[in-house]
Design an enzyme around this catalytic site. Structure first.
Site, PDB file in Angstrom:
ATOM      1  N   ASP A   1      15.014 -48.744  62.413  1.00 39.62           N
ATOM      2  CA  ASP A   1      14.590 -47.196  62.083  1.00 39.62           C
ATOM      3  C   ASP A   1      13.334 -47.180  62.497  1.00 39.62           C
ATOM      4  O   ASP A   1      12.680 -48.068  63.307  1.00 39.62           O
ATOM      5  CB  ASP A   1      14.550 -47.147  60.719  1.00 39.62           C
ATOM      6  N   SER A   2      12.828 -45.828  62.723  1.00 43.14           N
ATOM      7  CA  SER A   2      11.335 -45.729  63.071  1.00 43.14           C
ATOM      8  C   SER A   2      10.360 -46.325  62.100  1.00 43.14           C
ATOM      9  O   SER A   2       9.276 -46.443  62.615  1.00 43.14           O
ATOM     10  CB  SER A   2      11.115 -44.171  63.006  1.00 43.14           C
TER      11      SER A   2
ATOM     12  N   CYS B   1      18.838 -44.647  61.061  1.00 44.23           N
ATOM     13  CA  CYS B   1      17.944 -43.505  61.225  1.00 44.23           C
ATOM     14  C   CYS B   1      18.610 -42.380  61.606  1.00 44.23           C
ATOM     15  O   CYS B   1      19.540 -42.443  62.764  1.00 44.23           O
ATOM     16  CB  CYS B   1      16.860 -43.656  62.204  1.00 44.23           C
ATOM     17  N   ASN B   2      18.820 -41.376  61.055  1.00 43.33           N
ATOM     18  CA  ASN B   2      19.557 -39.908  61.311  1.00 43.33           C
ATOM     19  C   ASN B   2      19.121 -39.446  62.661  1.00 43.33           C
ATOM     20  O   ASN B   2      20.066 -38.924  63.570  1.00 43.33           O
ATOM     21  CB  ASN B   2      19.347 -39.000  60.056  1.00 43.33           C
ATOM     22  N   THR B   3      17.741 -39.547  62.989  1.00 41.22           N
ATOM     23  CA  THR B   3      17.120 -38.774  64.164  1.00 41.22           C
ATOM     24  C   THR B   3      17.315 -39.670  65.331  1.00 41.22           C
ATOM     25  O   THR B   3      17.895 -39.071  66.177  1.00 41.22           O
ATOM     26  CB  THR B   3      15.676 -38.946  64.123  1.00 41.22           C
TER      27      THR B   3
ATOM     28  N   GLU C   1       5.672 -43.997  55.039  1.00 41.98           N
ATOM     29  CA  GLU C   1       5.161 -44.978  55.776  1.00 41.98           C
ATOM     30  C   GLU C   1       3.746 -45.798  55.026  1.00 41.98           C
ATOM     31  O   GLU C   1       3.398 -46.706  55.360  1.00 41.98           O
ATOM     32  CB  GLU C   1       4.912 -44.639  57.222  1.00 41.98           C
TER      33      GLU C   1
ATOM     34  N   CYS D   1      17.355 -37.838  55.971  1.00 36.59           N
ATOM     35  CA  CYS D   1      16.441 -38.877  56.596  1.00 36.59           C
ATOM     36  C   CYS D   1      16.407 -40.038  55.824  1.00 36.59           C
ATOM     37  O   CYS D   1      16.353 -39.864  54.420  1.00 36.59           O
ATOM     38  CB  CYS D   1      15.350 -38.229  56.736  1.00 36.59           C
ATOM     39  N   THR D   2      16.341 -41.140  56.296  1.00 34.34           N
ATOM     40  CA  THR D   2      16.637 -42.369  55.531  1.00 34.34           C
ATOM     41  C   THR D   2      15.280 -42.723  54.833  1.00 34.34           C
ATOM     42  O   THR D   2      15.115 -43.742  54.033  1.00 34.34           O
ATOM     43  CB  THR D   2      17.026 -43.641  56.323  1.00 34.34           C
ATOM     44  N   HIS D   3      14.295 -42.249  55.069  1.00 31.46           N
ATOM     45  CA  HIS D   3      12.914 -42.020  54.260  1.00 31.46           C
ATOM     46  C   HIS D   3      13.152 -41.672  52.896  1.00 31.46           C
ATOM     47  O   HIS D   3      12.062 -41.921  51.886  1.00 31.46           O
ATOM     48  CB  HIS D   3      11.628 -41.781  55.177  1.00 31.46           C
TER      49      HIS D   3
HETATM   50  N1  DGL Z   1      14.251 -42.374  58.979  1.00 28.54           N
HETATM   51  C1  DGL Z   1      14.598 -41.587  60.036  1.00 28.54           C
HETATM   52  C2  DGL Z   1      15.863 -40.592  59.776  1.00 28.54           C
HETATM   53  O1  DGL Z   1      16.631 -40.830  59.119  1.00 28.54           O
HETATM   54  C3  DGL Z   1      13.478 -40.927  61.093  1.00 28.54           C
HETATM   55  C4  DGL Z   1      12.131 -40.455  60.528  1.00 28.54           C
HETATM   56  C5  DGL Z   1      11.035 -40.261  61.620  1.00 28.54           C
HETATM   57  O2  DGL Z   1      10.838 -41.065  62.054  1.00 28.54           O
HETATM   58  O3  DGL Z   1      10.912 -39.098  61.621  1.00 28.54           O
HETATM   59  O4  DGL Z   1      15.887 -39.438  60.413  1.00 28.54           O
END
Ligand code: DGL
Length: 266
Positions: A11-12, A74-76, A152, A184-186
């Site tokens: 992931d990011s 990560c969805n993005t 983060e 978003c996984t965050h």
């Molecule tokens: N956690 C990520 C997602 O699911 C990306 C968040 C990011 O880096 O902007 O999209």
């Protein structure tokens, strides 16, 4: 490829841990590699081509570490180029998408809200998802710049989170949505605050558990399930500051100490 090889997740940053913890719960005997691309976080405000090239670099590294399957937690990054990653790499790849389909099934009033990054919401994959699963449903979308950065930094509640959620969540509630997708996984780390703000009548949906089930299915179909009876180990990598990232990962996972290595990928 041996079934004893590890599952690799990236992931990011720390967001993919919301998926990794579900994979660990379902597959206790698998070894797991986790890459947090903290030096390049957030992805959600970067051009999709840049995200794809970064994702390919990370996947190459993880394949070099012996990965038997790649999980794009990560969805993005999934929106930016999951199909292209599948063209580049020979091993199975599992990606993410916002839970529009389960949300469309769960809503009682036909109104759902989706919180995600701008890249996810503007991507073709998301458009396809809407036309496939949400016809006849009112879908309200909301990009959330700044939220990932707070997670983060280890902030999962408190005044800054409250203030941002007031900006991003309240407009969705004003539209009368009864179901909110955490795209978003965050965001699952903010689930409690989101639920409190939304109220008990609102469904909050994320895809971590479904993705873990998909990983299990793909491993089984490819005869790659580890038959070990020794609990699996986890190795973490980050492009960021290993001390800082390691501290936040340990806190999220409720562990005293973790094994983390800094990796510079160019
Ligand atoms: N956690 C990520 C997602 O699911 C990306 C968040 C990011 O880096 O902007 O999209």
């Amino acid at each position: 490829m041996s079934a004893r090889n590890p599952i690799a997740i990236f992931d990011s940053g720390v967001g993919g841990l919301s998926v990794a913890r579900e994979i660990r719960r379902l597959l206790p005997y698998e070894d797991i590699l986790y890459f947090a691309d903290s030096a390049y976080c957030p992805y959600g405000t970067k051009p999709p081509e840049e995200i794809l090239s970064r994702s390919a670099t990370i996947c190459r590294f993880l394949v070099g570490q012996g990965a038997k399957i790649l999980v794009v937690a990560c969805n993005t990054a999934s929106v930016a180029g999951l199909d292209r990653l599948r063209d580049f790499f020979k091993i199975p790849i599992v990606g993410m998408e916002p839970a529009v389909k389960p949300a469309a099934a769960a809503t009682r009033n036909g109104r759902i809200g989706v919180l995600a990054t701008g890249v996810t919401l503007n991507g073709d994959r998301f458009g396809i998802l809407l036309s496939k699963f949400a016809s006849g449903i009112d879908v309200y979308t909301q990009p959330c710049p700044g939220l990932v950065e707070l997670v983060e930094a280890g902030k999962m509640n408190g005044p800054e989170i409250e203030e941002m959620l007031n900006t991003y969540l309240l407009p969705l509630l004003d539209h009368g949505v009864d179901t909110v997708v955490l795209g978003c996984t965050h965001y699952p780390f903010l689930r409690q605050v989101i639920q409190e703000k939304a109220g008990p009548g609102i469904n909050i949906i994320d895809t971590g558990e479904a993705v873990a089930r998909q990983v299990h299915r793909v491993l089984r179909e490819n005869n790659l399930l580890n038959d070990s009876v020794i609990p699996g180990k986890e190795i973490f990598f980050t492009s960021g500051d290993p001390e800082l990232v390691g501290r936040i990962i340990a806190r999220i996972l409720g562990k005293g100490e973790i094994n983390i290595e800094k990796v510079v990928l160019t």
